[in-house]
Design an enzyme around this catalytic site. Structure first.
Site, short mmCIF file in Angstrom:
data_model
loop_
_atom_site.label_atom_id
_atom_site.label_comp_id
_atom_site.label_asym_id
_atom_site.label_seq_id
_atom_site.Cartn_x
_atom_site.Cartn_y
_atom_site.Cartn_z
N HIS A 1 -11.60 5.55 -2.30
CA HIS A 1 -11.89 4.71 -1.12
C HIS A 1 -12.75 3.50 -1.51
O HIS A 1 -13.43 2.92 -0.66
CB HIS A 1 -12.66 5.50 -0.02
CG HIS A 1 -11.84 6.56 0.67
ND1 HIS A 1 -12.40 7.74 1.10
CD2 HIS A 1 -10.54 6.62 0.99
CE1 HIS A 1 -11.46 8.49 1.67
NE2 HIS A 1 -10.31 7.82 1.60
N ARG B 1 -8.22 18.73 4.00
CA ARG B 1 -8.78 19.04 2.68
C ARG B 1 -10.14 19.74 2.82
O ARG B 1 -10.92 19.37 3.70
CB ARG B 1 -8.96 17.76 1.86
CG ARG B 1 -7.69 17.25 1.24
CD ARG B 1 -7.92 15.91 0.56
NE ARG B 1 -7.28 14.84 1.29
CZ ARG B 1 -7.47 13.56 1.07
NH1 ARG B 1 -8.28 13.15 0.12
NH2 ARG B 1 -6.84 12.65 1.77
N ARG C 1 -2.35 -1.78 -3.89
CA ARG C 1 -3.47 -0.83 -3.95
C ARG C 1 -3.09 0.24 -4.97
O ARG C 1 -2.04 0.87 -4.85
CB ARG C 1 -3.67 -0.20 -2.59
CG ARG C 1 -4.61 0.97 -2.63
CD ARG C 1 -4.89 1.48 -1.23
NE ARG C 1 -5.69 2.68 -1.32
CZ ARG C 1 -5.29 3.87 -0.89
NH1 ARG C 1 -4.09 4.03 -0.37
NH2 ARG C 1 -6.08 4.91 -1.00
N ASN D 1 0.88 -1.17 0.00
CA ASN D 1 0.00 0.00 0.00
C ASN D 1 0.92 1.22 0.00
O ASN D 1 1.51 1.57 1.02
CB ASN D 1 -0.85 -0.07 1.27
CG ASN D 1 -2.10 0.78 1.18
OD1 ASN D 1 -2.11 1.79 0.48
ND2 ASN D 1 -3.13 0.37 1.89
N GLU E 1 -8.57 -2.35 4.31
CA GLU E 1 -8.18 -2.30 2.89
C GLU E 1 -7.19 -3.41 2.52
O GLU E 1 -7.32 -4.04 1.48
CB GLU E 1 -7.47 -0.98 2.61
CG GLU E 1 -8.38 0.08 2.13
CD GLU E 1 -7.68 1.40 1.98
OE1 GLU E 1 -6.49 1.51 2.31
OE2 GLU E 1 -8.35 2.33 1.52
#
Ligand code: ADP
Length: 407
Positions: free
Chosen positions: A184, A245, A96, A7, A388
């Site tokens: 996501h 963000r 990923r 990842n 994940e």
């Protein structure tokens, strides 16, 4: 079967190794080895944890990211903490991939063609996709012809209907790849499947809104097992307010800043990605824990930051529910979603009209991967741990098994 998952982030790299038997386990297993590198310009910190829970931390001087990755990979089969006796013990490596572009939907074995596709999509996510390609090349150099699989974070949203995909700008934008991709996806898909499993229902019968609330935040509206709408779009900047963000803004603000301050694209990018969100409004931090602590001390800007966060989250959930035409299950996942009872409570406080009702006690102390709704709640509310890496490992296992069966 031993499955290694990589990842890659822009300044970090996580890896973990799973051991999966003949059947997939019902519950996500703990990985047998995990490692993490964080890089600065000339050195990096490596942390590894083996199956016995033994953690080792080392500061290493490295000439490049690739060098750091090679060293980290080698700790799998060399040294006191090794977990395999030879490279060939690892059957498959999964990556990923943040951006699959318009093309990639389902996990794919990595070939030169697939790499070219990922490189083409790197125009949309330069830092991430390049780091991921670098990871694939390094694995190839160190582990030879081990099968590698790309699992795309955008893939789950590829079936969104066109009205949720096309921006209302000039149509040629869409033709140029400027469209809503969503992110996501690996975790949203995992959460939807986990909900169906935990509720003992078919995913096809469920309308799910998944709230991924970590440093980055996004919602997905899931029907028939597919994402039909999501809050992130062309980039992971659209939608909800996040740690640093901004989420969605009036685009007129950007053109105003460009005219008023002669702001460059890079400066605007920095403000929106690093100096906005909870951190920007509160002036404290993008970490929800620090925001909640500051509120306890009476900090009004922290309170305002949280109020905006919740306001936008509720608005987003409303819009996802409208896209679904109803709601059967609401999921909270990732750092904030899993750990903050305050955020879950505040979010659900205005959703009673939809039939959402929390059980106060269960919300205060939820078991992971369990429901927290009151007995008379019409909507099931669940806290699901983001997994994940496990979701990627599962996909690799499935592809590798199918390939073995076909041979
Ligand atoms: P990422 O999106 O980078 O994967 P995570 O899912 O790990 O991040 O979420 C990180 C965020 O989770 C942190 O910034 C922090 O705000 C939040 N978080 C972690 N623990 C708690 C907690 N106990 N209460 C509130 N927020 C928390």
């Amino acid at each position: 079967m031993k499955v290694l998952v990589l990842n890659s982030g822009s300044s970090s790299q996580k890896m973990c190794l799973y051991e999966i038997g003949e059947d997939l386990p019902r519950d996500p297993p703990t990985c047998v080895w995990e490692a993490r590198v964080e890089w600065e310009s000339t050195h990096c910190a490596m942390v590894t944890r083996n199956a016995r829970g033994h953690t080792r931390r080392a500061e290493v001087q490295v000439a490049s990211r690739t060098e750091a990755l090679k060293q980290l990979l080698a700790t799998l089969w060399t040294g006191d903490d090794r977990v395999v006796s030879r490279v060939k013990d690892i059957a498959v490596v999964g990556h990923r991939v943040v951006h699959g572009g318009p093309e990639y939907e389902v996990p794919a074995f990595i070939t030169e063609d697939v790499k070219a596709g990922i490189a083409a999509a790197s125009a949309f996510a330069p830092l991430h996709n390049r780091a991921e390609l670098e990871g694939m090349d390094t694995v190839e150099q160190v582990m030879g012809d081990v099968p590698q699989v790309a699992v795309f974070d955008t893939g789950f949203h590829r079936k969104m209907p066109l009205p949720a995909v096309v921006y209302p700008g000039p149509y040629k934008w869409f033709e140029q790849g400027i469209r809503r991709y969503g992110f996501h996806g690996i975790n949203h898909q995992y959460c939807a499947e986990r909900v169906a499993q935990l509720l003992n229902k078919s995913l096809k019968s469920l309308r799910v809104v998944s709230c991924h609330l970590g440093n980055g935040c996004s919602l997905a509206a899931i029907r028939d097992g597919h994402s039909i709408d999501t809050t992130m779009g062309f980039t992971p900047l659209e939608g909800l307010m996040m740690g640093t963000r901004s989420g969605s803004l009036d685009p007129g603000i950007l053109t105003y800043l460009m005219r008023r301050d002669q702001a460059t694209g890079e400066q605007i990018d920095d403000v929106l990605n690093k100096e906005s969100g909870l951190a920007g409004v509160s002036g404290i931090s993008g970490d929800m824990r620090l925001i909640l602590a500051a509120i306890q001390e009476g900090n009004e800007r922290a309170k305002l930051a949280l109020d905006i966060y919740i306001h936008r989250l509720q608005a987003g959930i409303g819009s996802m529910v409208a896209a679904l035409g109803g709601l059967d299950a609401l999921v909270f996942t990732a750092g904030v979603g899993e750990n903050s009872a305050e955020v879950r409570e505040a979010t659900c406080s205005n959703l009673e009209f939809l039939g959402v009702k929390l059980d106060e006690e269960m919300n205060a102390k939820p078991r992971l991967d369990a429901d927290i709704d009151a007995v008379n709640s019409k909507v099931r509310v669940l806290v699901i741990r983001a997994q994940e890496d496990w979701a990627i490992a599962r996909e690799c296992w499935k592809l590798a098994r199918n390939r073995q069966a076909a041979e």
